[in-house]
Design an enzyme around this catalytic site. Structure first.
Site, short mmCIF file in Angstrom:
data_model
loop_
_atom_site.label_atom_id
_atom_site.label_comp_id
_atom_site.label_asym_id
_atom_site.label_seq_id
_atom_site.Cartn_x
_atom_site.Cartn_y
_atom_site.Cartn_z
CB ILE A 170 20.60 9.68 49.98
CG1 ILE A 170 22.00 10.28 49.97
CG2 ILE A 170 20.62 8.30 50.60
CD1 ILE A 170 22.57 10.47 51.36
CD GLU A 171 22.83 14.95 47.28
OE1 GLU A 171 21.93 15.66 46.82
OE2 GLU A 171 23.60 15.30 48.19
CB SER A 172 19.31 12.24 42.16
OG SER A 172 20.32 11.29 41.80
CE1 TYR A 275 23.17 14.17 51.45
CE2 TYR A 275 25.34 13.40 52.11
CZ TYR A 275 24.44 13.72 51.13
OH TYR A 275 24.80 13.59 49.81
#
Length: 571
Positions: A170-172, A275
């Site tokens: 989910i970050e990158s 998140y």
């Protein structure tokens, strides 16, 4: 009255009869055997002509106890009956490996497990990732297999739940060159300050935030510290996104440590409140992609490579030639290298090459003379030239010239020499000179030993200095000293304790600054003296005087530039 006593006596006799029957059963606890789909008893429990282990069928009912009837292994009620019977007879079974694992997890609680909760928010992101953004999810899952085995191994060493590996999704999307508007970089989206805090090198030549292995180790240390603050993986992951200070203020403001409760309010940004639902949705889809319509993902095989130690600044084109592969392959295997060569300010560097090509690459590189390994040129400064004109002439930039030549400012002198980093072409002779490595005191050695102790710890209910010291293998005296606590000082839940010597950390940072930086300079402030600057930066007054052409009694002026190491533009 007599009738009541008769009924009580009759009830007592019935209870005694039941107890005697149970005692009879307990004498042979292992008497049940599953044979041919039916539960059987040994021969001595049946008539002699039934044979060994004869099955209990309907015609044998006269040999059964009043509550033990024929049981069929396929019948759920019969199996439950047998389970109750075995429990009553108290048969002690040896613990299996699964039993021991369950028991260990029960003891450790959520420390090694990331709790999965499915609610409306999670379901919304499951729908989003499996429909609207399914293309992103499919690409991310495909790339994930390149790095997941190594990420899970590192997380296991730091006692972090392996499910948190999908934070990189989910970050990158597991992309090494991901770059955000907040200037966060790499698969774990570190900003420069946090990356450097957790041991990543970030400069003109190298950005280890892009290295999937080194950045994962930094992320593991960061998450380990966050768990030390919050004792909750939900809050730790949320703090990874928003910062630990923001989550601590949210806890204080809303008087709750429940992530779902604090996300009902407006204090946290929408990104942070979403998140954890995003992460849980990504975990669930990654576990069973076919269930959510993502069949045939086409996973890439796990990333493998050989490592070759290069002792000189080496062009990646040369490394590719030595390994017998294309330049793009070497560049992809070393995403942390920002330009065309290994860092010139590191005497040794481990460069990755395709699996199986390591021995050949080492042999070929060893046979090359220095001038064929590097792409630097030596330029003699002419009158009227500036760093900008020289940079344009060699099709490079000012910053790498300054870093390579240890220049604090833009001032250069005619007649001196500069080492210019160039890709190819340009005037001037190729050189391999010691001045390239005058800044090369950094050394890429073996990986640092894993430290499981966080830098700080938030006190929980029931904690004591003794229990904290025992948990992290430090002394109570050290905790008191580092936090300025007296012998009678009580600690309170919510209080943050420092678990390392901050003064020592500052001294180490100053020493690192001194040894790893050459030609660094500071601008003096009011009240600065040679003695004060030397003490602050771990130097001697004599060194400062020698590097700045000063006498020991020289008077310093506010705004004056003072060099903290030898200058490359001096003879």
């Amino acid at each position: 009255m007599i009738q009541r006593w008769c009924w009580l006596l009759l009830l007592l006799l019935l209870l005694c009869a039941c107890s005697m029957e149970k005692a009879t059963l307990k004498q042979e606890p292992e008497s049940l055997v599953l044979t041919g789909g039916s539960w059987c008893l040994p021969a001595e429990r049946l008539v002699a002509d039934q044979g060994d282990n004869a099955c209990l069928e309907d015609d044998n009912e006269e040999f059964l106890s009043p509550w033990m009837q024929v049981v069929d292994a396929d019948d759920e009620g019969s199996v439950l009956f047998l389970y109750d019977l075995l429990s009553d007879t108290r048969i002690d079974q040896p613990a299996t490996a699964d039993d021991l694992e369950i028991e260990a997890k029960a003891r450790t609680g959520a420390r090694y497990e990331f709790p999965i909760v499915i609610n409306k928010k999670v379901e919304r992101f499951i729908s989003y990732y499996s429909t609207v953004n399914s293309a992103f999810m499919r690409r991310s899952l495909k790339r994930a297999q390149l790095y997941l085995p190594e990420i899970k191994r590192i997380f296991h060493e730091y006692h972090i739940p392996e499910e948190l590996a999908y934070m990189a999704l989910i970050e990158s999307g597991f992309t090494t060159h991901a770059y955000s508007r907040a200037k966060a970089c790499g698969p774990w989206q570190f900003i420069a300050g946090t990356g450097k805090k957790y041991g990543l090198t970030i400069n003109w030549w190298i950005d280890e935030r892009r290295d999937p292995i080194k950045s994962t180790s930094a992320a593991a240390r960061y998450l380990h510290d966050l768990y030390g603050y919050f004792d909750s993986w939900y809050l730790s992951a949320a703090a990874y996104n928003a910062g630990e200070g923001k989550i601590m203020r949210a806890i204080k403001k809303h008087k709750t440590e429940d992530f779902w409760e604090m996300s009902r309010f407006t204090y946290l940004k929408r990104e942070t409140k979403e998140y954890i639902p995003r992460l849980i949705a990504a975990i669930l889809i990654a576990r069973e992609p076919e269930k959510y319509g993502l069949a045939d993902v086409g996973y890439l095989p796990p990333l493998t490579y050989d490592e070759v130690l290069v002792s000189d600044a080496t062009d990646l084109q040369v490394v590719a030639w030595a390994a017998g592969c294309k330049y793009e392959v070497v560049k992809d295997l070393n995403p942390e290298l920002r330009y065309w060569c290994t860092p010139p300010n590191m005497r040794e560097y481990l460069v990755k090459v395709p699996t199986g090509t390591g021995p050949q690459c080492r042999e070929r590189l060893a046979s090359l003379p220095p001038e064929q390994r590097i792409t630097f040129r030596r330029h003699k400064i002419r009158s009227g030239e500036s760093l900008s004109t020289i940079a344009r002439h060699y099709h490079t930039r000012i910053q790498p010239i300054k870093e390579l030549n240890n220049l604090a400012g833009n001032t250069i002198r005619a007649g001196k020499y500069l080492i210019i980093p160039v890709r190819s072409g340009g005037a001037g002779s190729v050189v391999f000179a010691p001045e390239i490595y005058r800044a090369g005191l950094q050394r890429q050695g073996p990986a640092q030993s894993i430290i499981h102790r966080p830098s700080a710890y938030r006190v929980r209910r029931g904690d004591s200095l003794w229990s904290i010291a025992r948990k992290y293998r430090i002394s109570v005296a050290d905790i008191r000293s580092w936090n300025g606590l007296g012998r009678s000082t009580l600690i309170k839940p919510g209080q943050v304790l420092v678990l390392s010597d901050q003064r020592q950390q500052k001294q180490l940072a100053a020493a690192s600054f001194t040894t790893a930086s050459v030609n660094k300079a500071i601008r003096l402030r009011r009240g600065d003296t040679l003695w004060k600057v030397s003490r602050d930066h771990g130097l001697t007054v004599q060194q400062l005087c020698r590097w700045n052409n000063l006498q020991e009694g020289s008077i310093l002026q506010p705004g004056q530039v003072l060099y903290l190491s030898p200058r490359a533009d001096r003879p």
